[in-house]
Design a protein around this motif. Structure first.
Motif: not given
Length: 215
Positions: A108-131
């Motif tokens: 969760v990125f809190p703030g006046r406009l808060s965002r919640i994302v999914l972070r998936v890590t597979t081996g050395p790679d990481t991907q952020i998916i906004p929810l």
């Protein structure tokens, strides 16, 4: 509350962009045209006091960065095929196999406009998916129903306990969105409220216990 409609079900890829590229493409096109016009205008103005090569350089410096940003932004998109997340970035593309993930987290990125994302890590790679993202006023945008369902299915295929737990959260969110439940009944919004209650400005990774409490 707004929700991206996604793409048709079937063999077609399922879009995972919180805001579909088709929505902001006209704005980016107008931005590119405006920047081009400003660059040309700057070059013509500079030509009255400098040589044409210098004027052209000034026009490029003024207009090119914005034009490049607008064109590059149109290339950025994310979609899911089966259990594989595809992310098209400005100059590269990435694939993340969700079923083989060795790390799954809700941030969760809190703030006046808060965002919640999914972070998936597979081996050395990481991907952020906004929810989802929510304002203090109680409005916002959430990932569309088909995207939530397919993402939940992909996470459920993993052997990772954290992935299965997040899948359960997305299923509950899916059900809440489907029946147009109030924000207080939506797990993703409750996660944002939980993070806001910690009074922190840095991104917050929800613990396993906090994720379990969302369901």
């Amino acid at each position: 509350m707004e929700s991206n409609s996604g793409q048709p079900e079937g063999d077609s890829p399922i879009g995972l962009d919180l805001v579909a590229p088709e929505v902001y493409a006209p704005m980016l096109r107008r931005l590119a045209l405006a920047a081009t016009g400003i660059g040309v205008g700057a070059a013509l103005l500079a030509a009255t006091v400098a040589s044409w090569p210098v004027a052209l350089a000034i026009g490029l410096v003024v207009g090119a960065p914005t034009v490049g940003y607008a064109l590059a932004s149109r290339r950025r998109r994310m979609w899911l095929t089966g259990t594989t997340i595809h992310a098209q970035r400005i100059l590269s593309a990435r694939q993340i196999e969700v079923a083989a993930a060795n790390g799954v987290e809700l941030l969760v990125f809190p703030g006046r406009l808060s965002r919640i994302v999914l972070r998936v890590t597979t081996g050395p790679d990481t991907q952020i998916i906004p929810l989802a993202m929510y304002t203090d006023a109680g409005s916002g945008r959430e990932l569309h129903l088909l995207g939530l369902r397919k993402l939940a299915d992909a996470l459920a295929a993993s052997q990772l306990a954290a992935a299965v737990a997040v899948s359960a959260v997305l299923v509950q969110q899916l059900r809440a969105e489907a029946r147009d439940a109030g924000l207080g009944e939506r797990p993703l919004y409750r996660a944002v409220q939980l993070a806001r209650g910690k009074d922190l400005v840095s991104p917050i990774v929800l613990s396993d216990r906090e994720v379990a409490e969302l369901t």
